[in-house]
Design an enzyme around this catalytic site. Structure first.
Site, PDB file in Angstrom:
ATOM      1  N   CYS A  29      -5.194   5.774  -0.728  1.00  0.00           N
ATOM      2  CA  CYS A  29      -4.941   4.442  -0.167  1.00  0.00           C
ATOM      3  C   CYS A  29      -3.647   4.445   0.657  1.00  0.00           C
ATOM      4  O   CYS A  29      -3.569   5.108   1.667  1.00  0.00           O
ATOM      5  CB  CYS A  29      -4.934   3.394  -1.272  1.00  0.00           C
ATOM      6  SG  CYS A  29      -5.132   1.717  -0.629  1.00  0.00           S
ATOM      7  N   GLU A  41      -9.882   6.614  -8.729  1.00  0.00           N
ATOM      8  CA  GLU A  41      -9.657   6.326 -10.149  1.00  0.00           C
ATOM      9  C   GLU A  41     -10.288   5.009 -10.572  1.00  0.00           C
ATOM     10  O   GLU A  41     -10.367   4.692 -11.747  1.00  0.00           O
ATOM     11  CB  GLU A  41      -8.147   6.331 -10.456  1.00  0.00           C
ATOM     12  CG  GLU A  41      -7.360   5.095 -10.000  1.00  0.00           C
ATOM     13  CD  GLU A  41      -7.015   5.077  -8.516  1.00  0.00           C
ATOM     14  OE1 GLU A  41      -7.604   5.868  -7.739  1.00  0.00           O
ATOM     15  OE2 GLU A  41      -6.165   4.244  -8.113  1.00  0.00           O
ATOM     16  N   HIS A  97     -10.119   4.049  -3.841  1.00  0.00           N
ATOM     17  CA  HIS A  97      -9.448   4.415  -5.088  1.00  0.00           C
ATOM     18  C   HIS A  97     -10.407   5.195  -5.975  1.00  0.00           C
ATOM     19  O   HIS A  97     -11.216   4.588  -6.673  1.00  0.00           O
ATOM     20  CB  HIS A  97      -8.978   3.157  -5.822  1.00  0.00           C
ATOM     21  CG  HIS A  97      -7.818   2.498  -5.156  1.00  0.00           C
ATOM     22  ND1 HIS A  97      -6.527   2.824  -5.446  1.00  0.00           N
ATOM     23  CD2 HIS A  97      -7.764   1.567  -4.173  1.00  0.00           C
ATOM     24  CE1 HIS A  97      -5.701   2.121  -4.689  1.00  0.00           C
ATOM     25  NE2 HIS A  97      -6.438   1.344  -3.900  1.00  0.00           N
TER      26      HIS A  97
END
Lengths: 489, 194
Positions: free
Chosen positions: B76, B178, B176
């Site tokens: 990001c 994660e 993202h």
């Protein structure tokens, strides 16, 4: 199909030729860099820039301005005009230009082979300029002395697979592209970008059906014959999925549900429920701490840490957030976003501060609205206290102050299972340019569909229909997909 | 040891949870000495370009990033800071990968928040075993228009923008991983295995 706005340059200025004739130049007042930025603003994802002086003289003459266009827009640019040797081609490709167009240079076999070996075939485009069935070279002024078929065979043999196909007779005439020619070249297994005469959306759609890889718009864009914004919109694919978000009201680490604080019922353990939702297709989770007091804050932080360890989808935490320090703690504990309700109404500046410090992407503003005399008014303190503030105006203010998303609750519909207030959703979604999350009133799968189609919501949130197993997230998504809603399955 | 750079701007815990869950050793650190010794570096991002840039400069981590030879993953804002320049706060960035950072065009809903498809334009060890057009989670207002030769995958959000970029040992993603469910974990696992 890619829509490629064309910028043709003579002596540093935007021009269009008619049928490739340098004697029939139309000059436009707009600066090429400004034109490029305007194309970008309309929605262009790439550009084509041709140095017509370069094409005429055999080496680039407008390099400086072409590089300026690239620097200003950053867009992938296909550049052509006077690229006839390795050094010139390398200069453009090494400085980040997406593709170079070769025309006359294609007869230098070693040059083409060298370029393909170093940069890959996708970055080399060969201009195939056709006039009355003949292939033209040297800025369209000379016939190459071979048929289209012979020419295509020749360039395929050296490894070319991308073609910029122009019917010289049509170019700059706004008379529509040559579909027969385009179709013929596409069938030879080239990736074909078609140029010349394209004027309408219908023509673009037809080229798309024929299998064209791209279409160049030149004169029609400069002269306002075609509405670029709607063309880009038509061919762009917005693949962002509509989100389904279970909302978990939290009290002392447990998920509870009641009609706005009355008759709280315990649904289960927050971490276990979060895990199960995340495994069953929820796109995101929202946790609202409904007993947020200073003493309980610590329990919430521990809970947020636990949730963050156990799920790998985004989650928002709200309830009782009053300061930058609150936000910092929750984000540090693992929350992806925070949601502010009453605090945003009482202190719109806090919204500004959070956005500035942590970014808009982590800030959800939760707005409780109730119908009042043909409009909606904002309420605070869990819907108990009226403020007299107009809900739509408040939504606009929150957007201005840096909110990343708006969570729109309807006090008229909350807990009723009678469906969302789609009028409220629609008016807010059409007013602001940040995502809107619909909330309050979900009772059936159709309600979710309506929040998206009629209410224009970007995401839909619900609690009890999910908690009590009345609607499964997987089945809901399957249903929405069958209604042509883009969902993540 | 995999080191996640912490520059005090956001949520790095989720990332560490994900990496640990995959069975790799991983530490969050803002200590230049530790980052220098890492055998892989992850550079997550949240917050604003200007404050992140300031933190990196103050700590000297910017120099370490520019010169590192170990596999590096920017996420990001961590991706955007690899550019030459960012239109967010008009700051110059680290110039690791050529290109600039632009705001998503007016007319679109900004920030883009949610799950969007990622379309591969070329293969990479980072993307091995992940389906083309898989959904990943995005939350951003700006995007890194890197030079086309470094773009591994793109995403369509009304405008088509680079979603995965790489140059030499540098990898970066706009979404993202994660927060992107199983596909995101697969991508992180691919990175850890490079």
């Amino acid at each position: 199909m890619k829509i490629i706005p064309a910028i043709d340059i003579i002596a540093g200025r935007c021009v269009r030729l008619t049928q490739g004739d340098y004697g029939r130049v139309k000059r436009y007042a707009v600066d090429p860099v400004v034109a490029a930025l305007q194309f970008r603003e309309s929605g262009a994802s790439c550009l084509q820039v041709i140095d017509l002086d370069g094409a005429k003289f055999g080496y680039p003459k407008n390099e400086k301005i072409i590089k300026k266009i690239f620097q200003a827009t950053g867009l992938p640019i296909t550049v052509g005009g006077g690229i006839r040797d390795l050094k010139t081609a390398k200069q453009f490709l090494d400085s980040g230009f997406y593709r170079v167009i070769l025309s006359t240079a294609v007869f230098k076999k070693n040059l083409v082979k060298n370029l393909i070996a170093n940069y890959g075939a996708e970055r080399i485009v060969v201009a195939v300029d056709v006039k009355d069935g003949q292939v033209m070279t040297r800025g369209w002024r000379q016939a190459a002395g071979m048929s289209i078929d012979q020419y295509l065979k020749l360039i395929k043999a050296v490894g070319i697979n991308q073609i910029l196909l122009t019917d010289v007779v049509r170019d700059g005439t706004l008379s529509g592209p040559n579909f027969v020619l385009a179709s013929k070249v596409i069938k030879n297994n080239f990736k074909v970008t078609v140029a010349g005469g394209i004027t309408t959306l219908a023509q673009l759609r037809r080229l798309n059906r024929l299998g064209a890889d791209g279409a160049v718009i030149g004169k029609a864009a400069y002269e306002g014959q075609i509405d670029l914004v709607s063309v880009f919109k038509y061919f762009s694919r917005d693949n962002l999925a509509k989100r389904i978000i279970p909302c978990l009201d939290i009290k002392d680490g447990l998920v509870v549900k009641g009609k706005r604080f009355q008759e709280l019922a315990v649904i289960g353990d927050a971490v276990e429920l979060a895990k199960s939702y995340s495994q069953n297709g929820a796109d995101e989770l929202v946790f609202l701490d409904i007993a947020a007091t200073i003493e309980k804050r610590k329990t919430l932080i521990t809970l947020v840490q636990k949730i963050a360890k156990n799920i790998n989808i985004p989650f928002t935490v709200g309830g009782g957030i009053n300061s930058l320090a609150d936000v910092k703690k929750l984000l540090a504990a693992g929350a992806d976003k925070v949601s502010l309700g009453s605090a945003a109404v009482r202190n719109p500046n806090l919204v500004k501060q959070i956005a500035r410090r942590f970014g808009s992407q982590c800030l959800v503003i939760s707005l409780d609205a109730k119908r009042y005399r043909g409009g909606w008014r904002v309420f605070i303190d869990s819907g108990r206290k009226p403020t007299g503030i107009d809900a739509v105006g408040f939504a606009r203010l929150m957007e201005k102050n840096g909110a990343g998303e708006l969570l729109v609750n309807s006090l008229d519909r909350d807990g009723t299972k009678r469906g969302f207030d789609v009028e409220l959703l629609k008016i807010i979604a059409e007013t602001v340019k940040i995502p809107v999350i619909a909330s309050s009133g979900a009772g059936s799968k159709q309600d979710f569909l309506q929040a998206i189609t009629l209410g224009k919501a970007d995401a839909v949130l619900a609690a009890s229909v999910f908690h009590y197993g009345q609607i499964g997230i997987k089945e809901l998504k399957k249903y929405l997909k069958s209604k042509n809603i883009n969902v993540r399955i | 040891m995999i080191v996640i750079i912490d520059y005090k701007s956001g949520n790095v815990g989720s990332l560490q949870n994900a990496i640990l869950g995959l069975g790799y050793d991983c530490e969050i650190s803002s200590d230049p000495g530790k980052i220098k010794k890492a055998n892989k570096i992850i550079f997550p991002g949240q917050g604003r370009a200007k404050s992140a840039r300031r933190e990196l400069k103050k700590s000297g981590i910017d120099k370490i990033i520019k010169s590192t030879r170990v596999p590096f993953l920017g996420i990001c804002l961590g991706m955007q800071l690899l550019a030459d320049f960012s239109a967010e706060d008009n700051v110059s960035c680290l110039s690791v990968i050529p290109g600039n950072v632009f705001k998503l065009p007016a007319g679109l809903k900004v920030p883009q928040i949610g799950w969007n498809r990622v379309r591969f334009s070329r293969s990479s060890p980072l993307l091995t075993g992940i389906n083309n057009n898989e959904f990943f989670y995005f939350a951003h207002s700006y995007y890194f228009q890197a030079s086309a030769q470094y773009v591994l995958a793109t995403t369509d959000y009304g405008v088509e923008f680079p979603a995965v970029i790489s140059r030499d040992n540098f990898y970066s993603v706009q979404f993202h991983p994660e927060k992107s469910g199983l596909a995101g974990l697969k991508l992180l696992n691919n990175f850890c295995a490079i």
